[in-house]
Design a protein around this motif. Structure first.
Motif, PDB file in Angstrom:
ATOM      1  N   LEU A 213       0.856  -1.073  -0.055  1.00 29.72           N
ATOM      2  CA  LEU A 213      -0.138  -0.026   0.023  1.00 29.72           C
ATOM      3  C   LEU A 213       0.808   1.204  -0.067  1.00 29.72           C
ATOM      4  O   LEU A 213       0.690   2.184  -0.520  1.00 29.72           O
ATOM      5  N   VAL A 214       2.009   1.186   0.735  1.00 30.47           N
ATOM      6  CA  VAL A 214       2.809   2.482   0.839  1.00 30.47           C
ATOM      7  C   VAL A 214       3.439   2.725  -0.580  1.00 30.47           C
ATOM      8  O   VAL A 214       3.329   3.754  -1.170  1.00 30.47           O
ATOM      9  N   GLY A 215       3.772   1.449  -1.383  1.00 30.12           N
ATOM     10  CA  GLY A 215       4.190   1.713  -2.825  1.00 30.12           C
ATOM     11  C   GLY A 215       3.370   2.356  -3.748  1.00 30.12           C
ATOM     12  O   GLY A 215       3.465   3.260  -4.740  1.00 30.12           O
ATOM     13  N   ILE A 216       1.990   1.765  -3.450  1.00 30.23           N
ATOM     14  CA  ILE A 216       0.687   2.276  -4.430  1.00 30.23           C
ATOM     15  C   ILE A 216       0.556   3.839  -4.341  1.00 30.23           C
ATOM     16  O   ILE A 216       0.433   4.502  -5.101  1.00 30.23           O
ATOM     17  N   ALA A 217       0.610   4.316  -2.825  1.00 36.09           N
ATOM     18  CA  ALA A 217       0.472   5.626  -2.444  1.00 36.09           C
ATOM     19  C   ALA A 217       1.662   6.410  -3.095  1.00 36.09           C
ATOM     20  O   ALA A 217       1.390   7.602  -3.458  1.00 36.09           O
ATOM     21  N   GLN A 218       2.766   5.984  -2.966  1.00 37.76           N
ATOM     22  CA  GLN A 218       3.869   6.652  -3.447  1.00 37.76           C
ATOM     23  C   GLN A 218       3.881   6.741  -5.023  1.00 37.76           C
ATOM     24  O   GLN A 218       4.129   8.054  -5.494  1.00 37.76           O
ATOM     25  N   ALA A 219       3.511   5.949  -5.782  1.00 39.88           N
ATOM     26  CA  ALA A 219       3.292   6.101  -7.249  1.00 39.88           C
ATOM     27  C   ALA A 219       2.148   7.073  -7.408  1.00 39.88           C
ATOM     28  O   ALA A 219       2.178   7.748  -8.390  1.00 39.88           O
ATOM     29  N   ALA A 220       1.111   6.898  -6.656  1.00 38.58           N
ATOM     30  CA  ALA A 220       0.047   7.745  -7.067  1.00 38.58           C
ATOM     31  C   ALA A 220       0.370   9.213  -6.711  1.00 38.58           C
ATOM     32  O   ALA A 220      -0.067  10.227  -7.450  1.00 38.58           O
ATOM     33  N   LEU A 221       1.396   9.585  -5.513  1.00 39.44           N
ATOM     34  CA  LEU A 221       1.568  10.783  -5.377  1.00 39.44           C
ATOM     35  C   LEU A 221       2.592  11.387  -6.554  1.00 39.44           C
ATOM     36  O   LEU A 221       2.500  12.506  -6.709  1.00 39.44           O
ATOM     37  N   ASP A 222       3.480  10.370  -6.915  1.00 40.53           N
ATOM     38  CA  ASP A 222       4.311  10.825  -7.914  1.00 40.53           C
ATOM     39  C   ASP A 222       3.722  11.072  -9.124  1.00 40.53           C
ATOM     40  O   ASP A 222       3.954  12.366  -9.889  1.00 40.53           O
ATOM     41  N   LEU A 223       2.498  10.389  -9.571  1.00 39.98           N
ATOM     42  CA  LEU A 223       1.875  10.908 -10.740  1.00 39.98           C
ATOM     43  C   LEU A 223       1.311  12.052 -10.600  1.00 39.98           C
ATOM     44  O   LEU A 223       1.335  13.111 -11.388  1.00 39.98           O
ATOM     45  N   ALA A 224       0.864  12.387  -9.500  1.00 42.46           N
ATOM     46  CA  ALA A 224      -0.094  13.782  -9.016  1.00 42.46           C
ATOM     47  C   ALA A 224       0.923  15.081  -9.253  1.00 42.46           C
ATOM     48  O   ALA A 224       0.582  16.053  -9.861  1.00 42.46           O
ATOM     49  N   CYS A 225       2.005  14.484  -8.552  1.00 46.44           N
ATOM     50  CA  CYS A 225       3.029  15.795  -8.702  1.00 46.44           C
ATOM     51  C   CYS A 225       3.551  16.105  -9.832  1.00 46.44           C
ATOM     52  O   CYS A 225       3.718  17.310 -10.421  1.00 46.44           O
ATOM     53  N   ALA A 226       3.848  15.051 -10.656  1.00 46.20           N
ATOM     54  CA  ALA A 226       4.346  15.318 -11.931  1.00 46.20           C
ATOM     55  C   ALA A 226       3.457  16.143 -12.993  1.00 46.20           C
ATOM     56  O   ALA A 226       3.592  17.129 -13.552  1.00 46.20           O
ATOM     57  N   TYR A 227       1.990  15.630 -12.606  1.00 51.63           N
ATOM     58  CA  TYR A 227       0.952  16.463 -13.350  1.00 51.63           C
ATOM     59  C   TYR A 227       0.667  17.840 -12.984  1.00 51.63           C
ATOM     60  O   TYR A 227       0.483  18.953 -13.859  1.00 51.63           O
ATOM     61  N   ALA A 228       0.880  18.030 -11.469  1.00 56.68           N
ATOM     62  CA  ALA A 228       0.709  19.430 -11.132  1.00 56.68           C
ATOM     63  C   ALA A 228       1.824  20.498 -11.576  1.00 56.68           C
ATOM     64  O   ALA A 228       1.615  21.559 -11.453  1.00 56.68           O
ATOM     65  N   ARG A 229       3.089  19.861 -11.948  1.00 59.79           N
ATOM     66  CA  ARG A 229       4.162  20.583 -12.570  1.00 59.79           C
ATOM     67  C   ARG A 229       3.841  20.972 -13.829  1.00 59.79           C
ATOM     68  O   ARG A 229       4.461  21.856 -14.591  1.00 59.79           O
ATOM     69  N   GLU A 230       3.209  20.254 -14.673  1.00 56.97           N
ATOM     70  CA  GLU A 230       3.220  20.228 -16.078  1.00 56.97           C
ATOM     71  C   GLU A 230       1.735  20.913 -16.277  1.00 56.97           C
ATOM     72  O   GLU A 230       1.724  21.528 -17.356  1.00 56.97           O
ATOM     73  N   ARG A 231       0.781  20.602 -15.806  1.00 58.43           N
ATOM     74  CA  ARG A 231      -0.415  21.376 -16.131  1.00 58.43           C
ATOM     75  C   ARG A 231      -0.616  22.881 -15.784  1.00 58.43           C
ATOM     76  O   ARG A 231      -0.431  23.181 -14.649  1.00 58.43           O
ATOM     77  N   VAL A 232      -0.757  23.485 -17.062  1.00 59.20           N
ATOM     78  CA  VAL A 232      -0.741  25.068 -16.810  1.00 59.20           C
ATOM     79  C   VAL A 232      -2.015  25.534 -16.796  1.00 59.20           C
ATOM     80  O   VAL A 232      -2.886  25.385 -17.622  1.00 59.20           O
ATOM     81  N   GLN A 233      -2.366  26.388 -15.941  1.00 66.23           N
ATOM     82  CA  GLN A 233      -3.751  26.974 -16.099  1.00 66.23           C
ATOM     83  C   GLN A 233      -3.905  28.507 -15.351  1.00 66.23           C
ATOM     84  O   GLN A 233      -3.139  28.806 -14.645  1.00 66.23           O
ATOM     85  N   PHE A 234      -4.251  29.462 -16.333  1.00 61.41           N
ATOM     86  CA  PHE A 234      -4.324  30.924 -15.891  1.00 61.41           C
ATOM     87  C   PHE A 234      -2.926  31.379 -15.933  1.00 61.41           C
ATOM     88  O   PHE A 234      -2.406  32.237 -15.081  1.00 61.41           O
TER      89      PHE A 234
END
Length: 343
Positions: A213-234
């Protein structure tokens, strides 16, 4: 207690993450391949070749004689890539039962551990009376266990053919499942293990699932952080906005707390610390909470795209929900923490 990995554990951590990233990407996890697929058997053989099935096997049985700290490192790496092979049963449960049997393990158990170490067979364990079989068709053998959860009943195991199983879109599409059906006649082998040792093996198995479960959570967090850095709004990356920052920061704390709790529980089991029961219950609770919070956050950060079948975010959420259910859920774990804290 120092939670930093030593040099050998850091090497194991790096090699396990690199191996699963190379050999079991999410594109492969999505396919939910059966054991009859040659690539699945080849992957299992390669995992055995890395020594992971032998981590907890005593040296007297040609194993490595290491501990749960090392096993949880591999389990976390497997969780990050949503491994759909029965790692916890083959690499944790069976070796620890073998270890607890001392000098008189039954032949069926000893032979099964040897076959797993050789990469020839993969074993998934279920308790007698379980309604569903995970990894159905994704392991070579099914191990049915009597007395798994009840120390008043003799601990016995038996092998039976693994049903084919089907992938279920509604549950975890990376796993195959099948309803459990009683076999007409099974050859039972009794394991001479004391109740205290049986409880420790049960706890170790659950901690291994918590590490996944820790590994799953880390992978999901990495995915979210990568998208938050790439997605541009305003004109700005969405990760620069507090509404996103706070969600990701809370998710990071959940993952970090869970990882530390699992590492302490593994160390408590390895060292025989007096609070091992409490440590294991706390690890379960923090891992369940951390994984559920982080996988939900990952979907929210991705917005509408996060809900789509084509995106990977839902795969982490579904596996986290699946493993959380196998562990009995956060409420059960919290009740155990409370009971042990007040004992």
């Amino acid at each position: 207690m120092d939670f930093a990995l030593n040099d050998e554990q850091q090497m194991l951590h790096a090699s396990a993450h690199r191996f699963f990233a190379d050999h079991h990407p999410l594109t492969r996890a999505r396919r939910a391949l059966p054991w009859t697929d040659a690539t699945q058997q080849s992957l299992w053989t390669d995992m055995a070749g890395m020594g992971w099935m032998a981590l907890l096997v005593p040296e007297a049985h040609d194993g490595l004689g290491l501990g749960m700290s090392e096993a949880c490192i591999v389990a976390e790496a497997a969780g990050q890539q949503l491994l759909n092979l029965p790692l916890a049963g083959s690499a944790v449960l069976l070796p620890l039962w073998l270890q607890a049997c001392g000098e008189a393990p039954p032949d069926a158990l000893r032979d099964s551990v040897r076959a797993a170490m050789a990469g020839e067979r993969a074993f998934h364990c279920i308790a007698e009376g379980d309604a569903w079989i995970d990894h159905a068709g994704q392991a070579s053998d099914l191990v049915v266990v009597q007395g798994w959860h009840d120390d008043a009943v003799p601990l016995r195991l038996a092998l039976q053919p693994m049903p084919a199983g089907v992938a279920s879109d509604a549950l975890d599409p990376t796993l195959r499942q099948a309803p459990a059906a009683p076999a007409p006649a099974l050859a039972w082998a009794t394991l001479p293990i004391a109740p205290e040792a049986r409880a420790r093996v049960r706890a170790a198995h659950r901690v291994a699932l918590a590490a996944e479960l820790v590994g799953i959570a880390q992978a999901a967090l990495d995915l979210a952080c990568a998208y938050a850095r790439e997605r541009v709004q305003f004109g700005k990356a969405i990760g620069s906005y507090q509404a996103i920052k706070h969600q990701l920061a809370n998710a990071w704390m959940g993952v970090d707390n869970a990882r530390l709790a699992v590492r302490y529980a593994a160390a408590a089991l390895d060292s025989g610390l007096p609070d091992w029961r409490f440590a294991c219950a706390a690890a379960e609770f923090t891992a369940i909470e951390g994984a559920q919070q982080t996988t939900r956050t990952a979907i929210q950060v991705h917005g509408g795209m996060g809900f789509t079948w084509e995106h990977d975010a839902h795969l982490y959420l579904k596996r986290a929900q699946h493993l959380s259910t196998r562990l009995g859920g956060a409420s059960r774990a919290l009740d155990q923490v409370e009971a042990l804290a007040l004992a």
